[in-house]
Design an enzyme around this catalytic site. Structure first.
Site, PDB file in Angstrom:
ATOM      1  N   THR A 139    -201.691 -55.414 -38.510  1.00 50.52           N
ATOM      2  CA  THR A 139    -200.504 -54.957 -38.080  1.00 50.52           C
ATOM      3  C   THR A 139    -200.473 -53.556 -38.274  1.00 50.52           C
ATOM      4  OG1 THR A 139    -199.961 -56.019 -39.989  1.00 50.52           O
ATOM      5  CG2 THR A 139    -198.198 -55.044 -40.217  1.00 50.52           C
ATOM      6  N   VAL A 140    -200.689 -53.330 -37.324  1.00 55.84           N
ATOM      7  CA  VAL A 140    -200.741 -51.629 -37.101  1.00 55.84           C
ATOM      8  C   VAL A 140    -199.790 -50.309 -37.577  1.00 55.84           C
ATOM      9  CG1 VAL A 140    -201.052 -49.805 -35.145  1.00 55.84           C
ATOM     10  CG2 VAL A 140    -201.458 -52.090 -34.974  1.00 55.84           C
ATOM     11  N   SER A 141    -198.645 -50.685 -37.613  1.00 55.39           N
ATOM     12  CA  SER A 141    -197.567 -50.065 -38.246  1.00 55.39           C
ATOM     13  C   SER A 141    -197.762 -49.612 -40.239  1.00 55.39           C
ATOM     14  CB  SER A 141    -196.090 -51.094 -39.275  1.00 55.39           C
ATOM     15  OG  SER A 141    -196.639 -51.804 -39.317  1.00 55.39           O
ATOM     16  N   GLY A 144    -219.782 -55.285 -52.013  1.00 55.48           N
ATOM     17  CA  GLY A 144    -218.992 -54.114 -52.666  1.00 55.48           C
ATOM     18  C   GLY A 144    -219.273 -54.130 -54.564  1.00 55.48           C
ATOM     19  N   MET A 188    -215.747 -54.052 -48.896  1.00 57.31           N
ATOM     20  CA  MET A 188    -215.542 -54.243 -50.768  1.00 57.31           C
ATOM     21  C   MET A 188    -215.517 -55.984 -51.220  1.00 57.31           C
ATOM     22  SD  MET A 188    -212.867 -51.823 -50.446  1.00 57.31           S
ATOM     23  CE  MET A 188    -212.765 -50.207 -49.613  1.00 57.31           C
ATOM     24  N   LYS A 216    -202.207 -55.205 -55.968  1.00 59.83           N
ATOM     25  CA  LYS A 216    -201.618 -53.554 -56.352  1.00 59.83           C
ATOM     26  C   LYS A 216    -200.722 -52.089 -56.406  1.00 59.83           C
ATOM     27  CE  LYS A 216    -207.405 -53.618 -56.129  1.00 59.83           C
ATOM     28  NZ  LYS A 216    -208.445 -52.533 -55.013  1.00 59.83           N
ATOM     29  N   ASP A 245    -210.450 -47.079 -57.598  1.00 56.60           N
ATOM     30  CA  ASP A 245    -211.298 -47.238 -56.198  1.00 56.60           C
ATOM     31  C   ASP A 245    -211.657 -46.323 -55.811  1.00 56.60           C
ATOM     32  OD1 ASP A 245    -210.560 -50.020 -56.688  1.00 56.60           O
ATOM     33  OD2 ASP A 245    -208.887 -50.045 -55.801  1.00 56.60           O
ATOM     34  N   SER A 270    -215.768 -58.925 -62.884  1.00 54.16           N
ATOM     35  CA  SER A 270    -215.058 -57.805 -63.882  1.00 54.16           C
ATOM     36  C   SER A 270    -215.646 -57.928 -65.189  1.00 54.16           C
ATOM     37  CB  SER A 270    -213.948 -57.574 -63.518  1.00 54.16           C
ATOM     38  OG  SER A 270    -214.101 -57.358 -62.661  1.00 54.16           O
TER      39      SER A 270
HETATM   40  P1  ATR Z   1    -205.222 -55.990 -51.117  1.00 55.51           P
HETATM   41  O1  ATR Z   1    -205.265 -55.204 -51.987  1.00 55.51           O
HETATM   42  O2  ATR Z   1    -207.157 -55.967 -51.157  1.00 55.51           O
HETATM   43  O3  ATR Z   1    -205.577 -54.714 -49.425  1.00 55.51           O
HETATM   44  P2  ATR Z   1    -203.604 -57.079 -49.336  1.00 55.51           P
HETATM   45  O4  ATR Z   1    -203.147 -56.005 -50.180  1.00 55.51           O
HETATM   46  O5  ATR Z   1    -202.896 -58.293 -49.253  1.00 55.51           O
HETATM   47  O6  ATR Z   1    -205.139 -57.458 -50.292  1.00 55.51           O
HETATM   48  O7  ATR Z   1    -203.701 -56.607 -47.546  1.00 55.51           O
HETATM   49  C1  ATR Z   1    -204.614 -57.537 -47.070  1.00 55.51           C
HETATM   50  C2  ATR Z   1    -205.741 -56.113 -45.924  1.00 55.51           C
HETATM   51  O8  ATR Z   1    -206.307 -57.539 -45.288  1.00 55.51           O
HETATM   52  C3  ATR Z   1    -204.845 -55.915 -44.879  1.00 55.51           C
HETATM   53  O9  ATR Z   1    -204.934 -54.588 -44.249  1.00 55.51           O
HETATM   54  C4  ATR Z   1    -204.678 -57.058 -43.833  1.00 55.51           C
HETATM   55  O10 ATR Z   1    -204.321 -56.930 -42.334  1.00 55.51           O
HETATM   56  P3  ATR Z   1    -202.454 -56.710 -42.480  1.00 55.51           P
HETATM   57  O11 ATR Z   1    -201.361 -55.957 -42.989  1.00 55.51           O
HETATM   58  O12 ATR Z   1    -202.407 -57.227 -40.698  1.00 55.51           O
HETATM   59  O13 ATR Z   1    -201.536 -58.343 -42.978  1.00 55.51           O
HETATM   60  C5  ATR Z   1    -206.095 -58.034 -44.161  1.00 55.51           C
HETATM   61  N1  ATR Z   1    -206.353 -59.168 -43.733  1.00 55.51           N
HETATM   62  C6  ATR Z   1    -206.103 -60.037 -44.299  1.00 55.51           C
HETATM   63  N2  ATR Z   1    -206.880 -61.481 -43.133  1.00 55.51           N
HETATM   64  C7  ATR Z   1    -207.286 -60.707 -42.646  1.00 55.51           C
HETATM   65  C8  ATR Z   1    -207.153 -61.285 -41.009  1.00 55.51           C
HETATM   66  N3  ATR Z   1    -208.175 -62.131 -41.324  1.00 55.51           N
HETATM   67  N4  ATR Z   1    -208.232 -60.629 -40.189  1.00 55.51           N
HETATM   68  C9  ATR Z   1    -208.586 -59.166 -40.115  1.00 55.51           C
HETATM   69  N5  ATR Z   1    -206.794 -58.747 -41.369  1.00 55.51           N
HETATM   70  C10 ATR Z   1    -207.070 -59.284 -42.928  1.00 55.51           C
END
Ligand code: ATR
Length: 262
Positions: A149-151, A230, A208, A66, A100, A17
């Site tokens: 985390t599906v939720s 990205g 990304m 964010k 974004d 950046s």
């Molecule tokens: P960002 O702002 O980049 O989205 P974040 O809010 O910390 O950062 O979110 C990280 C994302 O990457 C989440 O969707 C996370 O999944 P969880 O919500 O289940 O934690 C996902 N993530 C990080 N490491 C991962 C991995 N090794 N395999 C699959 N998903 C991953």
């Protein structure tokens, strides 16, 4: 010395950046400087306030802050409200925006010239939140959101007609036109656990993350898919942030070509 801006996140050390904004500033003759702030995980708000009090004009926000940035803002734009995530702070007014989505949409349409109707979005964090609305506006008829985390995927999908949530191991066998990795998995050299056969030729696999070939992109390449990192999204979202701060829209193509070494 010009007006001061920065990227705040954790980690930020390898960010492009500062280079992008320095190129924009030079091309548009805007007097500004752009630095990096690595905030402690529990110290985001304090770091923002410190920068503002020292005269800082604006911040870009990256992971993992964010959503916290969204909560911190006095005013947010409509697209930031929809995303519930903020990647651009205008400190004089305390307002937040999210560039974004428009950054990704412009990269897909203008730089990559890709058309899509079915999209698989991997991840449901701040990065994913910022782009669902823009993907639907850009012509996606269906956005499936998969997350560990599906939720979190369900909560995100519920906010957008046209979006649905799915666990990785329950993903449909259909061929998506576009698969976007919005997880941070690539930063730790990991990939989201996609079912075998999901990545295939005829689709675009987009990560990304930039500046490295993530395991996701390597797998997509092996499967014969078109791949892209990205960097284009980074440059396009930066241009939109620059416009919000300075009222001047820089050209993106020369900067993207320079960064890609073309
Ligand atoms: P960002 O702002 O980049 O989205 P974040 O809010 O910390 O950062 O979110 C990280 C994302 O990457 C989440 O969707 C996370 O999944 P969880 O919500 O289940 O934690 C996902 N993530 C990080 N490491 C991962 C991995 N090794 N395999 C699959 N998903 C991953």
């Amino acid at each position: 010395m010009g007006d001061r801006y920065a990227l705040i996140g954790n980690p930020v050390a390898h960010s492009q950046s500062p280079r992008i904004h320095a190129e924009f500033a030079r091309a548009t003759s805007q007097p500004l400087e752009y630095g990096l702030i690595e905030a402690p995980l529990d110290g985001f708000a304090a770091a923002v306030e410190h920068f503002r009090a020292a005269g800082g004009k604006g911040l870009n926000v990256t992971l993992p802050f964010k959503q916290e940035a969204f909560a911190l803002c006095r005013h947010v734009s409509e697209r930031a409200r929809v995303a519930q995530a903020v990647n651009t702070l205008v400190l004089e007014t305390g307002s937040g925006d999210n560039t974004d989505g428009v950054g990704l949409a412009r990269d897909l349409a203008q730089n990559l010239k890709v058309e899509f109707t079915t999209v698989l979005l991997l991840g449901a964090g701040g990065a994913a939140q910022g782009v669902v609305g823009a993907l639907l506006e850009a012509g996606a008829e269906r956005v499936v959101i998969a997350n560990r985390t599906v939720s979190k995927a369900s909560a995100l999908a519920a906010r957008f007609p046209g979006a649905s949530a799915c666990a990785y191991d329950a993903l449909p066998g259909e061929a998506f036109d576009l698969v976007i990795n919005a997880t941070s998995a690539g930063l730790s050299d990991q990939a989201p656990p996609l079912p075998p056969g999901l990545l295939r030729s005829g689709m675009l696999a987009y990560d990304m993350v930039y500046g490295r070939e993530t395991p996701f992109l390597a797998a997509a390449k092996r499967a014969g898919a078109r791949t892209c990192d990205g960097l284009g999204m980074l440059v396009e979202q930066a241009a939109e942030s620059f416009f919000l701060w300075r009222g001047v829209r820089p050209q993106t193509r020369p900067v993207l070509e320079k960064l890609r070494g073309a």
